[in-house]
Design an enzyme around this catalytic site. Structure first.
Site, short mmCIF file in Angstrom:
data_model
loop_
_atom_site.label_atom_id
_atom_site.label_comp_id
_atom_site.label_asym_id
_atom_site.label_seq_id
_atom_site.Cartn_x
_atom_site.Cartn_y
_atom_site.Cartn_z
N HIS A 51 0.86 -1.19 0.00
CA HIS A 51 0.00 0.00 0.00
C HIS A 51 0.89 1.24 0.00
CE1 HIS A 51 -3.41 2.61 0.79
NE2 HIS A 51 -2.62 3.26 1.62
N ARG A 88 -14.92 12.58 7.29
CA ARG A 88 -13.65 13.24 7.66
C ARG A 88 -13.24 14.25 6.60
NH1 ARG A 88 -9.87 8.58 7.76
NH2 ARG A 88 -8.30 10.17 8.08
N1 URA Z 1 -5.99 6.97 2.66
C1 URA Z 1 -6.94 6.23 3.29
O1 URA Z 1 -7.33 5.17 2.82
N2 URA Z 1 -7.44 6.71 4.44
C2 URA Z 1 -7.04 7.87 5.00
O2 URA Z 1 -7.52 8.23 6.05
C3 URA Z 1 -6.05 8.62 4.32
C4 URA Z 1 -5.54 8.14 3.15
#
Ligand code: URA
Length: 434
Positions: free
Chosen positions: A82, A168
């Site tokens: 990732h 968020r």
């Molecule tokens: N990428 C994500 O998957 N979540 C986050 O909170 C920030 C970046």
């Protein structure tokens, strides 16, 4: 506890129990906890943080809000990678076939581009016919039979994160390390992995602007993974200029295939090999990073890595002949040189501005509903440290729609910083944490 009391406890710095966290997040997914209550909670977390046990409980509740995939019918250690996101970051396109060609099964659930960063799914869809909307059963079958599968997030994996991330995004609580770490890890842990390699970007073009913050994020994600019984390694890598030479979907696919043929820029090749070597060691296909690198080189020179990419493309409905013959990838109507306005050396390239300029050309999207043009983007003819002269080409823009071209050219020229001396080279690999 009522939601009001839970929010107040976090606001006042108390530690929440595992059961309280679970009930709060479950209530949010069901709609019993309102958006405004979760918004207050995430803001309280922004200021108060989460202790290690709280963070573990929060991540587990997010993970278990949906399906957790079981890939145990695929033998071997399943490893994914990732990246926290960058401009020109096409590493997944070459890493997945490389790792799979060396025997590591790669289950990869990727994202789309939004704002200045690109997304692996959009890049893959530049290959004619490539499908990223496969069912979970097909995904499971392809990881087992082909060795890798790259698809998009489904509604059933970590649904709490989908809802929470959208909230968020509009309540100024994205840039909060425990919330980022739990968001990323809940999604990765849901996809059926045994181990994970993290590429945590640091620099002007990254989420984490300082090495200290990048280290904290990496350490937090490693701790979460370890608590869930997964092996996690993180590389902190420089994102002070776009990666490789291309930005834009089909252009990045082309560069990824060139990497698999051993013919790509050193930064992109170096980062891909460093991350994939970690995957081979975690996947128990190599005893050391050096041994892993030897295997990876062999997969490149023998053509096995490119063959694996063609197998993945075919299995996901794409036209593998566009990998063999790159002229079959989407091509823009015209190219436009963007030139330097002074002599000197490139001392910096602002990744975010390049990403936004690519978006203005149509390579990315400002809203999730926007359509993207796979053919357009940039080839960076000059990178940091190289000499330029007034009038020489910095970037070749691949263009279909010229309505925003003047703005794009100005943005690219501003993104390039040109000084009188070459800067000291910056290492791409800043640190390794495990
Ligand atoms: N990428 C994500 O998957 N979540 C986050 O909170 C920030 C970046």
């Amino acid at each position: 506890m009522r939601p009001y009391e839970v929010i107040k406890a976090k606001r006042d710095g108390h530690v929440l129990s595992q059961d309280t966290i679970r009930a709060f997040l479950d209530g949010y997914v069901k709609g019993d906890v309102a958006d405004y209550q979760m918004a207050a909670m995430t803001m309280a977390i922004f200021f108060r943080g989460l202790s290690a046990p709280e963070l573990a409980a929060w991540t587990r509740a997010m993970l278990e809000s949906g399906e957790v995939l079981d890939l145990s019918d695929t033998p071997g250690v399943k490893v994914d990678k990732h990246s926290t996101g960058g401009v020109g970051d096409k590493v997944s396109l070459s890493l997945a076939p490389l790792a799979a060609a060396c025997g590591v099964p790669v289950p990869m659930i990727s994202g789309r581009g939004l704002g200045h960063t690109g997304g692996t799914l959009d890049k893959l869809e530049a290959i004619p016919g490539f499908r990223v909307d496969l069912s979970i059963d097909d995904y499971r079958g392809l990881v087992r039979d082909v060795g890798a599968c790259l698809i998009g997030q489904t509604a059933t994996l970590a649904p709490a994160d989908k809802k929470l991330y959208a909230l968020r995004d509009v309540t100024a609580t994205v840039d909060c390390i425990p919330l980022i770490a739990s968001s990323i890890m809940s999604k990765k842990l849901a996809e059926g992995i045994d181990a994970l390699v993290l590429d945590v970007k640091v620099g002007s073009g990254a989420f984490m602007k300082t090495e200290a913050d990048a280290r904290t994020l990496a350490r937090t994600m490693i701790d979460i993974g370890t608590q869930m019984g997964k092996r996690v390694v993180a590389l902190l890598t420089d994102m002070d200029q776009p990666l490789g030479r291309t930005v834009g979907n089909a252009l990045e696919v082309r560069e990824a295939v060139e990497m698999l043929r051993g013919d790509a820029p050193a930064d992109y090749t170096g980062l891909t090999l460093a991350l994939t070597a970690e995957m081979l060691v975690l996947g128990k296909k190599a005893g050391s990073l050096d041994e892993a690198r030897t295997q990876l080189q062999r997969a490149i020179t023998s053509g096995a890595a490119e063959t694996k990419l063609k197998q993945i493309v075919t299995a996901q409905g794409g036209d593998a002949s566009a990998v063999a013959d790159l002229s079959k990838l989407p091509k823009a109507r015209t190219t436009v040189p963007i030139v330097a306005d002074q002599d000197g050396f490139v001392t910096g390239i602002d990744s975010e501005s390049i990403g936004l300029a690519a978006m203005a050309l149509g390579a990315g999207r400002a809203r999730s509903s926007d359509r993207i043009d796979p053919a357009v983007g940039f080839v960076l003819e000059r990178k940091v440290g190289q000499a330029v002269s007034r009038g020489s080409t910095l970037v070749t823009a691949h263009v279909n729609d010229e309505t925003q071209l003047a703005d794009v050219i100005a943005r690219v020229q501003r993104a390039y910083r040109i000084g009188s001396a070459a800067p000291a080279p910056r290492p791409l690999l800043v640190a390794r944490l495990d």
